[in-house]
Design a protein around this motif. Sequence first.
Motif, PDB file in Angstrom:
ATOM      1  N   ASP A  68       0.903  -1.383   0.040  1.00 43.20           N
ATOM      2  CA  ASP A  68       0.034  -0.054   0.143  1.00 43.20           C
ATOM      3  C   ASP A  68       0.758   1.273  -0.149  1.00 43.20           C
ATOM      4  N   VAL A  69       0.393   2.336  -0.476  1.00 40.68           N
ATOM      5  CA  VAL A  69       0.994   3.775  -0.480  1.00 40.68           C
ATOM      6  C   VAL A  69      -0.035   4.629   0.112  1.00 40.68           C
ATOM      7  N   VAL A  70       0.880   5.183   1.415  1.00 41.08           N
ATOM      8  CA  VAL A  70       0.120   6.378   1.946  1.00 41.08           C
ATOM      9  C   VAL A  70       1.108   7.562   1.802  1.00 41.08           C
ATOM     10  N   HIS A  71       0.506   8.815   1.614  1.00 41.44           N
ATOM     11  CA  HIS A  71       1.212   9.961   1.431  1.00 41.44           C
ATOM     12  C   HIS A  71       1.257  10.820   2.628  1.00 41.44           C
ATOM     13  N   VAL A  72       2.218  11.539   2.533  1.00 41.61           N
ATOM     14  CA  VAL A  72       2.409  12.334   3.871  1.00 41.61           C
ATOM     15  C   VAL A  72       2.417  14.007   3.250  1.00 41.61           C
ATOM     16  N   TRP A  73       1.469  14.699   3.825  1.00 38.81           N
ATOM     17  CA  TRP A  73       1.490  16.100   3.402  1.00 38.81           C
ATOM     18  C   TRP A  73       1.657  16.903   4.406  1.00 38.81           C
ATOM     19  N   ASP A  74       2.574  17.966   4.189  1.00 36.22           N
ATOM     20  CA  ASP A  74       2.761  19.002   5.281  1.00 36.22           C
ATOM     21  C   ASP A  74       2.873  18.516   6.599  1.00 36.22           C
ATOM     22  N   GLY A  75       3.785  17.205   6.552  1.00 38.55           N
ATOM     23  CA  GLY A  75       4.168  16.593   8.007  1.00 38.55           C
ATOM     24  C   GLY A  75       3.215  15.684   8.435  1.00 38.55           C
ATOM     25  N   ALA A  76       2.164  15.378   7.647  1.00 37.41           N
ATOM     26  CA  ALA A  76       1.161  14.346   8.308  1.00 37.41           C
ATOM     27  C   ALA A  76       0.754  13.308   7.284  1.00 37.41           C
ATOM     28  N   PHE A  77       0.541  11.995   7.770  1.00 35.22           N
ATOM     29  CA  PHE A  77      -0.180  10.909   7.134  1.00 35.22           C
ATOM     30  C   PHE A  77      -1.486  11.687   6.564  1.00 35.22           C
ATOM     31  N   PHE A  78      -2.003  11.145   5.572  1.00 38.23           N
ATOM     32  CA  PHE A  78      -3.271  11.274   5.144  1.00 38.23           C
ATOM     33  C   PHE A  78      -4.108  10.023   5.002  1.00 38.23           C
ATOM     34  N   ARG A  79      -5.124  10.062   5.668  1.00 39.57           N
ATOM     35  CA  ARG A  79      -6.027   8.525   5.751  1.00 39.57           C
ATOM     36  C   ARG A  79      -5.174   7.355   6.032  1.00 39.57           C
ATOM     37  N   LEU A  80      -4.197   7.482   6.822  1.00 44.29           N
ATOM     38  CA  LEU A  80      -3.366   6.363   7.199  1.00 44.29           C
ATOM     39  C   LEU A  80      -4.146   5.008   7.698  1.00 44.29           C
ATOM     40  N   ASP A  81      -5.300   4.995   8.469  1.00 47.04           N
ATOM     41  CA  ASP A  81      -6.065   4.117   8.862  1.00 47.04           C
ATOM     42  C   ASP A  81      -6.596   3.465   7.579  1.00 47.04           C
ATOM     43  N   ASP A  82      -7.110   3.819   6.666  1.00 47.51           N
ATOM     44  CA  ASP A  82      -7.657   3.385   5.625  1.00 47.51           C
ATOM     45  C   ASP A  82      -6.525   2.633   4.828  1.00 47.51           C
ATOM     46  N   HIS A  83      -5.317   3.197   4.700  1.00 46.73           N
ATOM     47  CA  HIS A  83      -4.333   2.475   3.892  1.00 46.73           C
ATOM     48  C   HIS A  83      -3.917   1.307   4.732  1.00 46.73           C
ATOM     49  N   VAL A  84      -3.824   1.395   5.930  1.00 47.04           N
ATOM     50  CA  VAL A  84      -3.299   0.133   6.872  1.00 47.04           C
ATOM     51  C   VAL A  84      -4.370  -0.826   6.845  1.00 47.04           C
ATOM     52  N   ASP A  85      -5.555  -0.457   6.957  1.00 47.69           N
ATOM     53  CA  ASP A  85      -6.602  -1.598   6.783  1.00 47.69           C
ATOM     54  C   ASP A  85      -6.548  -2.236   5.545  1.00 47.69           C
ATOM     55  N   ARG A  86      -6.303  -1.524   4.559  1.00 50.79           N
ATOM     56  CA  ARG A  86      -6.392  -2.213   3.201  1.00 50.79           C
ATOM     57  C   ARG A  86      -5.022  -3.188   3.067  1.00 50.79           C
ATOM     58  N   PHE A  87      -3.814  -2.628   3.665  1.00 57.15           N
ATOM     59  CA  PHE A  87      -2.679  -3.408   3.377  1.00 57.15           C
ATOM     60  C   PHE A  87      -2.844  -4.676   4.437  1.00 57.15           C
ATOM     61  N   PHE A  88      -3.469  -4.710   5.454  1.00 59.52           N
ATOM     62  CA  PHE A  88      -3.818  -5.849   6.343  1.00 59.52           C
ATOM     63  C   PHE A  88      -5.008  -6.786   5.585  1.00 59.52           C
ATOM     64  N   ALA A  89      -5.850  -6.153   5.046  1.00 62.73           N
ATOM     65  CA  ALA A  89      -6.923  -7.087   4.108  1.00 62.73           C
ATOM     66  C   ALA A  89      -6.131  -7.798   2.985  1.00 62.73           C
ATOM     67  N   GLY A  90      -5.313  -7.008   2.470  1.00 65.11           N
ATOM     68  CA  GLY A  90      -4.486  -7.722   1.279  1.00 65.11           C
ATOM     69  C   GLY A  90      -3.612  -8.945   1.745  1.00 65.11           C
ATOM     70  N   MET A  91      -3.039  -8.684   2.756  1.00 64.00           N
ATOM     71  CA  MET A  91      -2.045  -9.466   3.399  1.00 64.00           C
ATOM     72  C   MET A  91      -2.885 -10.666   3.613  1.00 64.00           C
ATOM     73  N   ALA A  92      -3.982 -10.771   4.389  1.00 64.39           N
ATOM     74  CA  ALA A  92      -4.866 -11.906   4.503  1.00 64.39           C
ATOM     75  C   ALA A  92      -5.299 -12.533   3.484  1.00 64.39           C
ATOM     76  N   ALA A  93      -5.696 -12.109   2.731  1.00 62.11           N
ATOM     77  CA  ALA A  93      -6.265 -12.391   1.148  1.00 62.11           C
ATOM     78  C   ALA A  93      -5.136 -13.259   0.393  1.00 62.11           C
ATOM     79  N   LEU A  94      -3.849 -12.787   0.570  1.00 66.90           N
ATOM     80  CA  LEU A  94      -2.662 -13.583   0.073  1.00 66.90           C
ATOM     81  C   LEU A  94      -2.220 -14.688   0.988  1.00 66.90           C
ATOM     82  N   ARG A  95      -2.824 -14.716   2.226  1.00 65.54           N
ATOM     83  CA  ARG A  95      -2.308 -15.711   3.143  1.00 65.54           C
ATOM     84  C   ARG A  95      -0.864 -15.435   3.662  1.00 65.54           C
ATOM     85  N   MET A  96      -0.840 -14.009   3.812  1.00 65.40           N
ATOM     86  CA  MET A  96       0.589 -13.729   4.393  1.00 65.40           C
ATOM     87  C   MET A  96       0.649 -13.009   5.566  1.00 65.40           C
ATOM     88  N   SER A  97       1.600 -12.721   6.417  1.00 65.84           N
ATOM     89  CA  SER A  97       1.654 -12.102   7.588  1.00 65.84           C
ATOM     90  C   SER A  97       2.783 -11.353   7.722  1.00 65.84           C
TER      91      SER A  97
END
Lengths: 294, 294
Positions: free
Chosen positions: B38-67
């Motif tokens: 996943d790719v999250v961006h940082v703008w003006d010193g802050a992550f934008f929608r970090l939780d959404d990206h982390v959620d998607r990353f963990f969901a993708g990992m589970a789908a591919l049976r990775m950890s």
Amino acid sequence: MPDFSKGAAHVYGELVPVAEAKISILDWGFLHSDATYDVVHVWDGAFFRLDDHVDRFFAGMAALRMSIPHSRSELVEVLSACVAASGLREAYVEMIVTRGTPEPGSRDPRRCTNQFFAFAIPFVWVAPPGQGLHLVVTDRQRIPPASVDPTVKNYHWLDLVMGQFDAYDRGGETAAVVDADGNLTEGPGFNLFAVTGSEMRTPASGVLQGITRKTALALAAEQDLGVVEGTLSLAQVMAADEVFATSTAGGIMPITAVDGRTVGLGQMGPITRVLHDAYWALHRDPRHNTPIRY
Amino acid sequence: MPDFSKGAAHVYGELVPVAEAKISILDWGFLHSDATYDVVHVWDGAFFRLDDHVDRFFAGMAALRMSIPHSRSELVEVLSACVAASGLREAYVEMIVTRGTPEPGSRDPRRCTNQFFAFAIPFVWVAPPGQGLHLVVTDRQRIPPASVDPTVKNYHWLDLVMGQFDAYDRGGETAAVVDADGNLTEGPGFNLFAVTGSEMRTPASGVLQGITRKTALALAAEQDLGVVEGTLSLAQVMAADEVFATSTAGGIMPITAVDGRTVGLGQMGPITRVLHDAYWALHRDPRHNTPIRY
């Protein structure tokens, strides 16, 4: 002296032990799977069908609009150097070209410097010699040719990998993935064949045009088998007398069960045996054999 | 002190300058593109929608049976450490999990130790800010969901890359690839939208469920635009008043020409402008903004 016994790699112009061989995390060969490759094997100290693999590698490179700063003979020298450093008499030798890394901030693949890598590791078998595989036919679809040209050998394997997990879940050892009509295409790293009576079938399209596949087709013609390159349905496979897989990673390998049901006698069938033996005998044919200078 | 100014990466547990960040050539993340990210961006010193990206990353990992051997908060710490080391106030931050390297001789993905990597580099734009893109609609087909689940963010990009080359050949700057029926799907790293009157259309399926796409849909609803998630035909795009792309790499970006013909006024249209401004304003919303401790 570095320890090359587990394999040797050529990365960024240097020969290193394969365990130390690393590529840039920013290379689009990784980040976009924007790469092509080929694998030639070494048996009893000689490359088998080296020219065919090098031809296909250069053709794939051209199709992806990539180049390497090496001629064919220089490429062969690099591959030979990897094998010679490892000392391996039986090896699996991979040559790779990647898009490379873009200039900072750019997303233009034309501005990347393509990278060339190679490595030699101990010979890898899809199936241990002499053992029959249990194949599961999954409903995963192979990435279609309209998306990614399967004749350009590529690393787009998630369909195959997830198919493999489906196969494990169903008690199998490896997987076949299908086309949009449900016909079998190929498995992770191998082509598929079914023999019924004196007819041998293999999928014609939507699959890698494997060098071992090509060898099997030529050997079958010599045996006066009827060869059909067409579609291969699940029903045809289930009704077959013999089923086998072909791969540089193991040659001609019997599939002795499909979806939990025994194929034929549950061991390597007589036609597979003839082709298998002819395949290994061909390794001594000087037309296909390029000895390595160790 | 290493120079992290061009970016910092976390590889094999160490923080290194991104130019030195390398992964094993034997990792199936490379050799089989067996990875999610996943790719999250940082703008003006802050992550934008970090939780959404982390959620998607963990969901993708589970789908591919990775950890990965990290909790969510540990993952965020690693990402923050990469950004903080680089000192970048605007950054493109990638988190990656790969299948890893099999045991010697094995081809079993279950026996691989998954690997986690991350890096922060300067912010990347699909289109330079303020500039409209010239999109070419190619006849390359996006890899279909029956082959590779597009909602699991993956590196299977050869269709997109070859589409990009087609676009360059036809005088364009970027490409859209299509589905089996010829409808537009997405481009290299972005989702597509067309606005006609007060209706905004975007492809519903066969595409990445982009976080910026999601943001654009929510912002459009706030603007009382009619939103249709369905199919998007070439005719609809050619007849649209406004066309735009969405991506973490640049936000909401106008497409001002399609297949050599000007879209609307040939510059960012009024609705795109409203959504663009609302998108950047949202970066200051504490619900979506996670400041980095430098």
